[in-house]
Design an enzyme around this catalytic site. Structure first.
Site, PDB file in Angstrom:
ATOM      1  N   GLY A   1      45.410  34.722  38.738  1.00 41.02           N
ATOM      2  CA  GLY A   1      46.792  34.864  39.151  1.00 41.02           C
ATOM      3  C   GLY A   1      46.937  35.269  40.609  1.00 41.02           C
ATOM      4  O   GLY A   1      47.555  34.568  41.409  1.00 41.02           O
TER       5      GLY A   1
ATOM      6  N   LYS B   1      39.021  38.562  44.573  1.00 41.95           N
ATOM      7  CA  LYS B   1      38.524  37.937  43.349  1.00 41.95           C
ATOM      8  C   LYS B   1      39.332  38.493  42.175  1.00 41.95           C
ATOM      9  O   LYS B   1      39.887  39.587  42.257  1.00 41.95           O
ATOM     10  CB  LYS B   1      37.037  38.253  43.137  1.00 41.95           C
TER      11      LYS B   1
ATOM     12  N   GLU C   1      39.570  40.497  33.945  1.00 41.65           N
ATOM     13  CA  GLU C   1      38.731  40.275  32.774  1.00 41.65           C
ATOM     14  C   GLU C   1      37.327  40.837  32.906  1.00 41.65           C
ATOM     15  O   GLU C   1      36.676  41.137  31.906  1.00 41.65           O
ATOM     16  CB  GLU C   1      38.681  38.768  32.464  1.00 41.65           C
TER      17      GLU C   1
ATOM     18  N   THR D   1      49.523  43.176  34.576  1.00 38.50           N
ATOM     19  CA  THR D   1      48.432  43.167  35.544  1.00 38.50           C
ATOM     20  C   THR D   1      48.789  43.862  36.848  1.00 38.50           C
ATOM     21  O   THR D   1      47.916  44.291  37.589  1.00 38.50           O
ATOM     22  CB  THR D   1      48.077  41.715  35.896  1.00 38.50           C
TER      23      THR D   1
END
Lengths: 203, 327, 696
Positions: free
Chosen positions: C504, C658, C662, C463
């Site tokens: 995360g 935010k 996904e 990520t």
């Protein structure tokens, strides 16, 4: 018991061969592994090693030589993470039996950079964020090196317009890069960055 | 994998001799299918005879054809200038197959002899008449979306997965074989066989037979030929169906043609009925459609692959029409 | 302390671990080889339901190199767990085909695999049921859907409203089982040292894994250490602890040597989870101008005998659009199938395929532009909870996307554009994903030479977590990013929530900021003096996160697709995909772009090719490899662009961010399906959009 010829030579016929024969110990137990002694040339160094004939180059690199940069993503030749260069051509190390490449020069991702200086493709991958989890990355890089060599040799691809057309590294289109790199899956979806990085180096 | 002995040879004769001496010997080419099948437990040779060091290349034959060594790698074959100029359908077929890495490994001989990718064949925990004769064929009642519409039997509905072989079947290639009794040749079509009640036998070759070369006869009009592969992913996937075609047209009439279909049968499927319907016919889309219909009259699609019938028809018409336009 | 005045957050810092990854130096789980290690290869059940009656271990033990063959008859007993998947080798029962029922340990990987293949197992097989269908008699309403939502909700009287609505769209959509398939297969290296256990594992949460594994072996969590600095992707499949981890630990305990265990790609189709297939009926009732009166969304899905995993497929419909009459329901059936799990945008991805396809059908039914239709149904507050949105910029995303894509003037007529043999079409769909935050802890250390080390048991599964936490810490410390080193992926570091739910950065970032603030305060008290031993500060955000104000927090986006469909073959290719997102502050545009584009790529893949085919006769997923289960390859991904809006939202976290991991996968499949309809006039309501559904 191990039978081995560590210098296969280059003569003709059956005289020139690497051979490993089954071990039998006569007590009724299952036949043991067949092993062969060879010298494996990896990243410019020759390594004496005894391998099980069943060992793939991928497992030899990862489990025996601690060259873990080459990745196992599927073990069936379907993802490209295990791509290495054998004799300068990109291949899948998961489908290559180690015993078959004792007389070839093998290059892995660890051998791409020289004297600690990243290969131009490695630098371009960083710059273009052509990676996320990083697991397909060594395979993408080795594949890209091999792919650019194929282009330099004038090899066409399935999307080369008119098979007689010229294949020119300096004009390598993104569509060509995508088709030629399709043997390397990336689940994170770093494809646009990878194509940009390769294009930047090629052109 | 079962432990196996390994032997590397550099001539066809010594390969055949080594295979004759070894236990359960198999020839190893690029290994892209064989090594995988060994890992899956589908095959378990006791000896691998590595034939990749046997010398061979792509040579011109006196009449203007090509003799292609069995150990030539697919990548080298597709890049060869004479293959590209004389038989573009062959180069296109090879380039549409697998990936760059696989093409650098796979040999011409191995490509011809690769096994079906039917899911059941590749899974040793399930029955399969091809892998384990007499055990049954779950594909017929199970998943056969990618399997045969022509020539299948109660015992097997598998397809041959090769792209290259489809082009070679269209080109009437001749396969050179070295066996225990010496050399012989096998024409294509004719190398691969329909499953009948012996689906375990993919080809007419016997144990110990080694493919040494493939000869492609001269076919001047194949210089304008095409291989069209339809697939679920834009690259790096097996054909859903494919069409290899060469067309000779003059005065708006089809003088001669060669058509073969891939991913529709246990063999690369030479479309003889379509060819017969086309020879001497006007080169129009309507007639191309009638030719496709003539071929597809022999199709016996299964519930999940009925779509291959209109698909083959559409693609055949399109490929032939494009070949006319190219002129 | 160095004062830079330059903010790191917002800058396109190169991925801080990129050099390790491009040189092959980054070491993933299986690449740790303790001395004296041995190899384990699991054996899978070949029936989908039944009992094991005999396991022929004796023959296997005679095989070369074999050290042990472990099955329920000789396996160490584990403590009971509320996750039945983790009771590995504890029972004769087989719950699904492919379940791990034994493991062979040998000196080499070749010997282990060969011997495992020889293990003869006899079963008393029973008739299995693997057939998920909405009318299944054992469909039931779960107590809740994941992670903790009501199974059913209702407002008003949707059935009555649908009978009187001027325009009604009523269709059933379905999505197949889909497997996460990260490029790195799951793998564990287990090493016992005295009473302690060390696991090198490919996990999305080192802290969580430790707390699950330790009690199984009767240990406090402190006796387990999980090391996972590099993870080759997860997409949700490395959130839950899967049986292989237990199997590796158990085998290592049994043989008294370190054990390496890699789940094979084929085994992953049974062992490490997947997205449930869904069947979804969506009914929309609207005024003739497209304003919604009623929405119902009924989802049917499967779970395994062992675990209830309830995909929250219809929850997006609760908050997406304004409609006075609404109902959502979820029904599950427990089958003899592998256990489903989290997969990128669990719930949202399949749910928004249905809802956003239905919205496109409504737009056509009303003759309203699909962008405008969504704008007309924009709610003023969360329709479900009544809470205000902390920020909601869906309309701005739609407008900006339409502008960038060139949507204006689009002829809505289907099947009207053709170039050569290719039919062209465009489609749009909305995206959304909730903004979660969970408690975590972090520690920061100042060194006398001006460097800082940030420690947190976070996970960077690709990520860019390491990179953005570096930037966040740099700003909180007012230091250049180059002086900040972030260490993650080790349960010995301060505990943290796992990498999931796109939370995360928000969760870990909050902990890192608070730890940095504490350190800055401490350094202030010391007058900036750092003693030779360094200075440390730590933070735990449990209180802060639990005390946060109530808002409806969600990210939004709009995706636009252009497709080409081959008129002869039905082959569909996505020529162009453009997404515009509003997701709070973007911390690193370089890694964020990769996240958005990566998510959209997975959405494209879901739209066109992904499908795990259940073998009804044998009860397993048939196409269990990358040759048969297609994911998008290079050639499928032509032109994908991601943009974002500047969004200031003070109600989120110290960074104002935010989650973005996904949302890119949400709505993509609908945008593609809507474009395919525009191109061909054929509405595909059953993913994937494969050529056999289009060829005529």
């Amino acid at each position: 018991m191990t039978i081995s010829w560590d210098n296969p030579g280059t003569g003709g016929g059956r005289e020139a061969r690497v051979k490993g024969e089954a071990n039998t110990n006569g007590d009724g137990a299952a036949p043991g592994p067949v092993t062969v002694d060879l010298r494996l040339s990896v990243n410019g160094r020759r390594h004496p090693i005894t391998v099980d004939t069943r060992e793939t180059l991928l497992d030899t690199l990862r489990e025996r030589m601690d060259l873990t940069g080459t990745k196992k993503g599927c073990d069936h030749g379907q993802c490209g993470a295990c791509t290495v260069l054998v004799g300068g051509r990109r291949v899948k190390s998961c489908l290559t039996l180690t015993v078959t490449v004792d007389d070839r020069d093998i290059t892995t991702v660890e051998g791409l950079s020289a004297d600690g200086v990243p290969h131009p493709l490695q630098a371009a991958f960083i710059e273009n964020d052509a990676l996320q989890c990083g697991y397909c990355t060594p395979g993408q890089l080795c594949s890209a090196v091999g792919m650019l060599a194929e282009v330099a040799d004038g090899w066409p691809s399935a999307v080369t317009p008119g098979l007689d057309g010229e294949v020119d590294l300096s004009k390598l289109a993104d569509e060509e890069i995508r088709e030629r790199m399709s043997g390397n899956l990336c689940r994170c979806g770093a494809y646009p960055g990878i194509v940009a990085a390769i294009g930047q180096v090629a052109r | 994998m079962r432990p196996f002995a390994y032997e590397r040879v550099s001539t066809a004769r010594s390969a055949v001799a080594a295979a004759g001496e070894g236990t359960d010997a198999m020839y190893l080419g690029g290994g892209t299918n064989l090594v995988d099948l060994m890992r899956l437990g589908v095959v378990a040779p006791g000896t691998l005879v590595d034939v990749t060091r046997i010398a061979g290349g792509v040579e011109e034959t006196p009449g203007g054809g090509l003799l292609i060594g069995a150990e030539v790698r697919n990548g080298d074959l597709a890049a060869h200038p004479l293959v590209r100029s004389r038989y573009p359908m062959l180069a296109e077929a090879v380039l549409s197959g697998a990936s760059g890495q696989i093409r650098n490994m796979a040999t011409v001989g191995g490509n011809l002899l690769q096994r079906t990718r039917c899911s059941y064949f590749q899974d040793v925990t399930k029955p399969c008449n091809k892998r384990d004769p007499g055990s049954g064929c779950p594909a017929r009642a199970g998943d056969h979306r990618n399997l045969a519409i022509f020539g299948h039997s109660e015992s097997c509905v598998a397809t041959h997965p090769s792209d290259m072989a489809v082009a070679l079947a269209a080109l009437d290639a001749v396969v050179h074989v070295e066996g225990a009794d010496g050399p012989r040749s096998v024409p294509m079509p004719g190398l691969h066989r329909l499953p009948g009640d012996r689906p375990d036998r993919d080809t007419v070759l016997g144990p110990g037979d080694l493919v040494t070369a493939v000869e492609v006869p001269p076919l001047p009009f194949a210089a304008r030929s095409r291989y069209r592969k339809v697939r679920d992913r834009a690259s790096f996937s097996f054909a859903v169906v494919s069409v290899a075609a060469a067309l000779e047209v003059s005065g708006g009439v089809v003088r001669d043609c060669r058509i073969a279909l891939g991913a529709v049968a246990h063999v690369p499927w030479r479309a003889e009925a379509a060819e017969a319907a086309l020879r001497g016919a006007p080169a129009t889309e309507e007639r191309f459609g009638l030719a496709a219909d003539a071929e597809l009259a022999r199709a016996r699609p299964l519930p999940l692959n009925r779509f291959k019938v209109p698909l083959v028809r559409n693609v055949m018409i399109r490929v032939l029409a494009d070949l006319v336009e190219v002129r | 302390m160095t004062t830079t005045g330059i903010r790191s957050v917002g800058g396109a810092l190169d991925r801080v671990d990129a050099l390790e990854k491009v040189t092959g130096r980054a070491r993933y789980a299986y690449e740790n080889s303790p001395r004296e290690l041995v190899y384990a290869f699991p054996v899978q059940a070949t029936v989908a339901k039944g009992e094991i009656v005999h396991v022929g271990v004796d023959a296997v033990l005679k095989q070369p190199g074999v050290i042990a063959a472990i099955w329920h008859g000789n396996a160490p007993r584990l403590a009971p767990s509320d996750d039945d998947e983790l009771a590995v080798l504890q029972s004769r029962r087989v719950a699904y085909r492919g379940q791990y029922i034994a493991v062979v340990v040998a000196e080499t990987p070749e010997d282990a695999r060969e011997a495992a293949g020889m293990l003869r197992v006899e079963y008393a097989a029973e008739d299995h049921d693997v057939d998920m269908r909405p009318d299944h008699p054992r469909m039931y309403r779960p107590d809740h859907v994941n992670p903790n939502f009501q199974s059913d909700t209702q407002r008003g009287d949707p059935d009555a409203a649908l009978t009187t609505a001027p325009v009604v769209v009523d269709h059933t959509y379905s999505t197949p089982a889909e497997h996460n398939n990260p490029m790195e297969p799951h793998a564990t290296v287990a090493l016992w040292d005295g009473d302690g256990l060390t696991l090198f594992d490919s996990t999305q949460g080192a802290s969580a894994l430790r707390s699950v594994i330790a009690p199984l072996f009767g240990m406090p969590p402190a006796q387990v250490r999980v090391i996972a600095p590099y993870i080759g992707g997860g997409f949700g499949s490395k959130i839950e602890v899967h049986p292989h981890v237990v199997l590796a630990a158990l085998a290592a305990k049994q043989v008294g040597r370190p054990v390496k265990l890699a789940v094979t790609r084929q085994q992953m189709f049974a062992i490490t989870g997947y997205r449930t297939p869904t069947v979804q009926r969506v009914r929309l009732g609207a005024e003739t101008d497209g304003r919604l009166i009623a929405v119902t969304h009924d989802a049917f899905e499967q779970t395994s005998i062992l675990v209830e995993f309830a995909e929250p497929t219809a929850i997006v419909t609760r908050m997406m659009y304004a409609a006075p009459h609404r109902r959502t329901t979820h029904r599950l059936v427990r089958l003899n199938v592998p256990t489903p799990t989290w997969m990128r945008a669990p719930g949202e991805a399949p749910g928004m395929f249905a809802l956003e396809s239905a919205m496109d059908e409504l737009a056509i039914a009303c003759g309203v532009d699909p962008v405008e239709l969504r704008v007309r149904n924009e709610p003023a507050k969360d329709p479900d909870t009544g809470l205000p949105f902390s920020s909601r910029n869906l309309v701005a995303c739609l407008r900006e996307g339409a502008r960038r894509f060139g949507w204006a003037g689009r002829d809505p007529e289907p099947g009207a554009r053709r170039v050569g043999r290719t039919l062209l079409g465009t489609g749009v769909a909305a995206s959304t994903y909730p903004t979660y935050r969970a408690p975590s802890s972090a520690r920061v250390r100042a060194e006398p030479d001006g460097r800082f080390t940030v420690s947190i048991a976070a996970a960077d599964i690709g990520t860019g977590a390491r990179t953005v936490l570096t930037q966040i810490a740099a700003d909180a410390l007012d230091a250049p990013a180059g002086l900040v080193h972030v260490e993650v992926g080790d349960s010995a570091l301060p505990w943290a929530v796992l990498a999931g739910g796109s939370m995360g950065t928000g969760s870990w970032g909050t902990a890192v900021v608070r730890a940095c603030e504490a350190l800055v305060a401490e350094l202030g008290r010391r007058g900036g003096d750092v003693p030779p031993g360094g200075v440390e500060a730590a933070a735990d955000t449990s209180q802060e996160v639990r005390g946060q104000a109530e808002f409806a927090r969600h990210a939004f986006g709009a995706q636009f697709a252009e497709v080409g469909v081959d008129a002869d073959t039905g082959e569909t290719r996505v020529h162009r995909l453009l997404g515009v997102f509003a997701a709070g502050r973007i911390i690193n545009p370089k890694t964020a772009r990769s996240q958005f584009v990566g998510g959209m790529t997975m959405g494209l893949s879901m739209a066109l090719m992904e499908e795990s085919v259940m073998d009804r006769e044998f009860g397993d997923y048939l196409n269990h490899d990358f040759a048969q289960y297609h994911v998008a390859a290079h050639a499928d991904v032509r032109d994908i662009e991601a943009f974002w809006l500047e969004e200031e939202d003070p109600h989120l976290n110290p960074m104002g961010s935010k989650g973005i991991g996904e949302i890119g996968t949400v709505g993509t499949a609908a945008a593609v399906a809507n474009a395919v309809h525009h191109a061909t006039g054929v509405r595909i309501r059953d993913l994937p959009i494969r050529l056999d559904k289009l060829v005529r």
